[in-house]
Every structure is written in C-alpha cells, then in structure tokens.
Design a protein around this motif. Structure first.
Motif, PDB file in Angstrom:
ATOM      1  N   THR A 131      45.000 -47.480  89.701  1.00  0.00           N
ATOM      2  CA  THR A 131      45.161 -48.676  90.526  1.00  0.00           C
ATOM      3  C   THR A 131      46.035 -48.406  91.750  1.00  0.00           C
ATOM      4  N   CYS A 132      46.852 -47.374  91.689  1.00  0.00           N
ATOM      5  CA  CYS A 132      47.785 -47.083  92.779  1.00  0.00           C
ATOM      6  C   CYS A 132      47.048 -46.651  94.050  1.00  0.00           C
ATOM      7  N   ASP A 133      47.565 -47.091  95.195  1.00  0.00           N
ATOM      8  CA  ASP A 133      47.005 -46.660  96.486  1.00  0.00           C
ATOM      9  C   ASP A 133      47.483 -45.262  96.840  1.00  0.00           C
ATOM     10  N   GLN A 134      48.661 -44.910  96.341  1.00  0.00           N
ATOM     11  CA  GLN A 134      49.219 -43.602  96.659  1.00  0.00           C
ATOM     12  C   GLN A 134      50.195 -43.188  95.564  1.00  0.00           C
ATOM     13  N   ILE A 135      50.169 -41.908  95.219  1.00  0.00           N
ATOM     14  CA  ILE A 135      51.112 -41.356  94.256  1.00  0.00           C
ATOM     15  C   ILE A 135      52.186 -40.605  95.029  1.00  0.00           C
ATOM     16  N   VAL A 136      53.427 -40.966  94.765  1.00  0.00           N
ATOM     17  CA  VAL A 136      54.547 -40.413  95.524  1.00  0.00           C
ATOM     18  C   VAL A 136      55.412 -39.578  94.598  1.00  0.00           C
ATOM     19  N   SER A 137      55.857 -38.430  95.085  1.00  0.00           N
ATOM     20  CA  SER A 137      56.745 -37.573  94.302  1.00  0.00           C
ATOM     21  C   SER A 137      58.075 -37.409  95.020  1.00  0.00           C
ATOM     22  N   ILE A 138      59.111 -37.123  94.245  1.00  0.00           N
ATOM     23  CA  ILE A 138      60.443 -36.887  94.793  1.00  0.00           C
ATOM     24  C   ILE A 138      60.729 -35.400  94.703  1.00  0.00           C
ATOM     25  N   PRO A 139      60.954 -34.733  95.813  1.00  0.00           N
ATOM     26  CA  PRO A 139      61.230 -33.281  95.753  1.00  0.00           C
ATOM     27  C   PRO A 139      62.576 -33.012  95.096  1.00  0.00           C
ATOM     28  N   ILE A 140      62.569 -32.165  94.082  1.00  0.00           N
ATOM     29  CA  ILE A 140      63.795 -31.803  93.375  1.00  0.00           C
ATOM     30  C   ILE A 140      63.820 -30.293  93.169  1.00  0.00           C
ATOM     31  N   ALA A 141      64.975 -29.786  92.760  1.00  0.00           N
ATOM     32  CA  ALA A 141      65.111 -28.343  92.529  1.00  0.00           C
ATOM     33  C   ALA A 141      64.208 -27.910  91.385  1.00  0.00           C
ATOM     34  N   VAL A 196      54.594 -52.312  96.267  1.00  0.00           N
ATOM     35  CA  VAL A 196      55.026 -52.385  94.875  1.00  0.00           C
ATOM     36  C   VAL A 196      55.238 -50.949  94.414  1.00  0.00           C
ATOM     37  N   ILE A 197      56.437 -50.624  93.995  1.00  0.00           N
ATOM     38  CA  ILE A 197      56.748 -49.285  93.503  1.00  0.00           C
ATOM     39  C   ILE A 197      56.630 -49.310  91.986  1.00  0.00           C
ATOM     40  N   VAL A 198      55.752 -48.474  91.452  1.00  0.00           N
ATOM     41  CA  VAL A 198      55.517 -48.432  90.009  1.00  0.00           C
ATOM     42  C   VAL A 198      56.232 -47.216  89.423  1.00  0.00           C
ATOM     43  N   VAL A 199      57.111 -47.487  88.464  1.00  0.00           N
ATOM     44  CA  VAL A 199      57.886 -46.423  87.823  1.00  0.00           C
ATOM     45  C   VAL A 199      57.380 -46.252  86.395  1.00  0.00           C
ATOM     46  N   GLY A 200      56.974 -45.041  86.045  1.00  0.00           N
ATOM     47  CA  GLY A 200      56.495 -44.759  84.699  1.00  0.00           C
ATOM     48  C   GLY A 200      57.621 -44.235  83.814  1.00  0.00           C
ATOM     49  N   SER A 201      57.316 -44.052  82.548  1.00  0.00           N
ATOM     50  CA  SER A 201      58.314 -43.547  81.615  1.00  0.00           C
ATOM     51  C   SER A 201      58.602 -42.083  81.906  1.00  0.00           C
ATOM     52  N   GLU A 202      59.807 -41.650  81.517  1.00  0.00           N
ATOM     53  CA  GLU A 202      60.206 -40.271  81.788  1.00  0.00           C
ATOM     54  C   GLU A 202      59.348 -39.280  81.015  1.00  0.00           C
ATOM     55  N   GLY A 203      58.864 -39.674  79.829  1.00  0.00           N
ATOM     56  CA  GLY A 203      58.075 -38.755  79.015  1.00  0.00           C
ATOM     57  C   GLY A 203      56.596 -38.752  79.366  1.00  0.00           C
ATOM     58  N   LYS A 204      55.975 -39.930  79.373  1.00  0.00           N
ATOM     59  CA  LYS A 204      54.519 -40.018  79.565  1.00  0.00           C
ATOM     60  C   LYS A 204      54.109 -40.277  81.002  1.00  0.00           C
ATOM     61  N   GLY A 205      55.016 -40.730  81.834  1.00  0.00           N
ATOM     62  CA  GLY A 205      54.658 -41.025  83.213  1.00  0.00           C
ATOM     63  C   GLY A 205      53.831 -42.292  83.318  1.00  0.00           C
ATOM     64  N   LEU A 206      52.982 -42.348  84.316  1.00  0.00           N
ATOM     65  CA  LEU A 206      52.144 -43.522  84.545  1.00  0.00           C
ATOM     66  C   LEU A 206      50.942 -43.513  83.610  1.00  0.00           C
ATOM     67  N   GLY A 207      50.556 -44.688  83.133  1.00  0.00           N
ATOM     68  CA  GLY A 207      49.342 -44.809  82.342  1.00  0.00           C
ATOM     69  C   GLY A 207      48.108 -44.565  83.205  1.00  0.00           C
ATOM     70  N   ASP A 214      55.328 -40.118  90.600  1.00  0.00           N
ATOM     71  CA  ASP A 214      54.912 -39.066  89.680  1.00  0.00           C
ATOM     72  C   ASP A 214      55.268 -37.724  90.287  1.00  0.00           C
ATOM     73  N   MET A 215      55.527 -36.745  89.413  1.00  0.00           N
ATOM     74  CA  MET A 215      55.902 -35.416  89.899  1.00  0.00           C
ATOM     75  C   MET A 215      54.788 -34.785  90.733  1.00  0.00           C
ATOM     76  N   ALA A 216      53.532 -34.998  90.337  1.00  0.00           N
ATOM     77  CA  ALA A 216      52.399 -34.438  91.073  1.00  0.00           C
ATOM     78  C   ALA A 216      51.847 -35.509  92.012  1.00  0.00           C
ATOM     79  N   GLY A 217      52.580 -35.791  93.085  1.00  0.00           N
ATOM     80  CA  GLY A 217      52.195 -36.858  93.987  1.00  0.00           C
ATOM     81  C   GLY A 217      51.330 -36.402  95.142  1.00  0.00           C
ATOM     82  N   ASP A 218      50.680 -37.371  95.782  1.00  0.00           N
ATOM     83  CA  ASP A 218      49.873 -37.079  96.970  1.00  0.00           C
ATOM     84  C   ASP A 218      50.772 -36.822  98.178  1.00  0.00           C
ATOM     85  N   VAL A 219      51.943 -37.432  98.174  1.00  0.00           N
ATOM     86  CA  VAL A 219      52.859 -37.308  99.299  1.00  0.00           C
ATOM     87  C   VAL A 219      54.281 -37.248  98.758  1.00  0.00           C
ATOM     88  N   GLU A 220      55.134 -36.451  99.430  1.00  0.00           N
ATOM     89  CA  GLU A 220      56.530 -36.392  99.028  1.00  0.00           C
ATOM     90  C   GLU A 220      57.301 -37.516  99.703  1.00  0.00           C
TER      91      GLU A 220
END
Length: 329
Positions: A295-305, A278-289, A260-266
C-alpha cells in the motif's frame, strides 16, 4: 386363588440364582440426558475458569491495592469508545508531566512519609488546584497499584484512554492550517515504543498516531509514562484495518511512506516530506506486513553503520520525523 405373576428370567451368579423383574424396572435403565459441557460443570477446570472470568469481568474496586488491568475497548469508530477501566501513571517525572498537560486524572496517590522534592510538591499543588483526590498510600499499596513498577512514591490514576477516529487526525491538521503529518504503527506491540513515538510525534509537529485494533500496543500506563505527557496533546486513533485506513488516507491526497532497511530512497533524499504524509513504522523483528508494504507509495530507509543491524522502532520514527520537520522548515 390369585394368579401368581410370571417370574422373569433366572440369572445365575456366584451368590446363587436370582429372579429378574420381567422388564418391570426398565424405566430405571433410562439415561439422564446428554453430558453437560465442561464450562457448565461447576467442578471442572474449564467451569472454574469461566466462573473466575465472569467474576473478574464484573468486579470493580476503588481500593488503592487493586488495579483494573482490563484493556480499553476498541476505537476507530466515529465518536470513539471509552471503557470504565483505569490506568495508572507512575514515577515522579511522568506524573508531573501528565498533570501539567491536564490529563483527566481522578486520584493522586502519595506514599506515606515520602521524601518530597520539587516534583512531588508540584504534583500535589497541581492536583489540589484541579480538585483531584489526594490519597496517602503505603509502599505495598503503591507496588500493587502499579504492578511493581518503579513509582518513586507517586502514582496518578487516570481513566481509560479515549481513542480518536483516523479521519480526525487529518481534520486536526487542516483545522490548524498545516500539512498533515501522521504516524501509523504496524506490528508494534511494546507500549514503551508507542509512548516514545507519541513523544516524537509531538516534538516534530505531527498530528497523530494510528494503531491497529488487534495485535498492537495500546495507550497503557507504560505508554503514558514513556510519552512524558505527550499522550495528552497528541491524539491516538485505532484502525479496524490498517491497510484500508492507509488506502483511505491516500484517497484524501496523503502519501504513505513505509520505513524499511531495503528502501527505495534513503532518508536524506526524501522529497515527499514536504507533502501530506503518513509514516508507517513496522516492528523491529518482522518489519512491515506484506499488504501494508504494497500500500505504501514509497519505502524509505535510514542509512546506518554497517556494524548496526537495525534501529529501534521508536528511534527510527524519531529520526524520520525530524527529517520531515527539517525539510518542511
């Protein structure tokens, strides 16, 4: 002298007085019962739709111009389920890759007077060696068979995809003596994204992909093509309830990481990549349910411009899988 029957009431009308029956014809006024349902009426639109659906459900054909578009049945149960419908892989690269990987194809369709390059020759050679039926078809037939897809004169008919059980993916990793790496999809409905994620999972040492039974992309011809044959190597499992499946993985010692864009860790700082994940990928529009996110142990974000709003789901999964593979190396 015979007794005259008592006349009924006299009704006056424009045509003059008329003698009634005295109730002797009362039975003729009885109703005909309840009105049939719309689907039971032959000439009602609902009845016509029901008849057409019943006809198509029982209709199968092997002609080149016909294509069974029914989706594979739901998986996720022990032993998996398989339907009798078929899928078509179209395009020269996709067909050759699928044949190289040994997918259980039933027929190879080749366009009449095709301009045979190395890919076409290899496809025909592999199909002949494996005993796959070679069928010549016109461009019109191929267009119908592939629903107008850019087939380049080559199409491969394959049986419906046989889904694995989510537990099989962990067993596959343990059997190989490797740390489990699984990708789960939440709300991904584009089969091309599914195909791209399957391909990335194969490229970076993953052990399988999990998709929900409902409101999610299935392994269709588009997914086969995008995966470039990786769907023959990487098992895809169907989960009746994704949240419960993730909880079951957690009970087996796997960490659930949500993207998710707003993750706990980059992503570069991800330390759990070396663990069973287990890596959970959400939809581009709505993201994770909501339930999946909780249920996730950690939310991870990818740093982008800052000028980029978000990444495509397939690209995000590929970047994350690469980072996990790099950390494990």
């Amino acid at each position: 002298m015979p007794k005259k029957p008592r006349p009924g009431a006299v009704r006056k009308s424009k045509k003059g007085p008329k003698v009634g029956t005295g109730g002797h014809s009362r039975k003729s006024l009885e109703g005909r019962g309840p009105t049939p349902k719309a689907v039971d009426r032959e000439y009602h639109p609902a009845g016509k739709r029901a008849a057409a659906a019943a006809k198509s459900a029982g209709k199968t054909t092997g002609k080149p111009g016909a294509r069974d578009t029914r989706r594979p049945g739901p998986g996720g149960s022990r032993g998996s389920r398989k339907t009798t419908s078929v899928e078509v892989v179209a395009g020269r690269n996709a067909v050759v890759e699928a044949l190289r990987e040994g997918i259980p194809a039933t027929a190879l369709y080749v366009a009449h007077q095709i301009d045979a390059d190395d890919r076409v020759k290899e496809a025909i050679s592999i199909a002949g060696a494996k005993g796959i039926a070679l069928l010549e078809a016109s461009k019109i037939d191929l267009d119908r068979l592939t629903d107008g897809y850019f087939h380049q004169g080559l199409a491969l008919q394959v049986p419906a995809y046989k889904y694995a059980h989510p537990e099989d993916l962990v067993a596959r990793a343990l059997k190989a003596g490797e740390v489990p790496l699984i990708v789960a999809l939440d709300g991904i409905t584009d089969p091309r994204n599914l195909g791209a994620i399957i391909r990335s999972t194969a490229a970076f040492g993953g052990h399988g992909v999990v998709v929900p039974e409902r409101r999610a992309a299935s392994v269709t011809a588009s997914a086969w093509k995008t995966s470039a044959g990786a769907a023959a190597r990487i098992p895809v499992a169907k989960a009746a309830n994704l949240t419960r499946t993730l909880q079951a993985y957690k009970s087996q010692g796997l960490f659930v990481l949500g993207l998710d864009m707003a993750g706990d860790v980059e992503l570069p700082s991800l330390e759990l990549g070396r663990e069973p994940v287990v890596i959970v990928v959400g939809s581009e529009g709505k993201g994770l349910g909501r339930l999946v996110r909780e249920t996730c142990d950690q939310i991870v974000s990818i740093p982008i411009a800052a000028t980029t709003e978000s990444l495509n789901a397939g690209i995000a999964a590929g970047v994350t899988l690469y980072e996990v593979a790099r950390s494990r190396a």
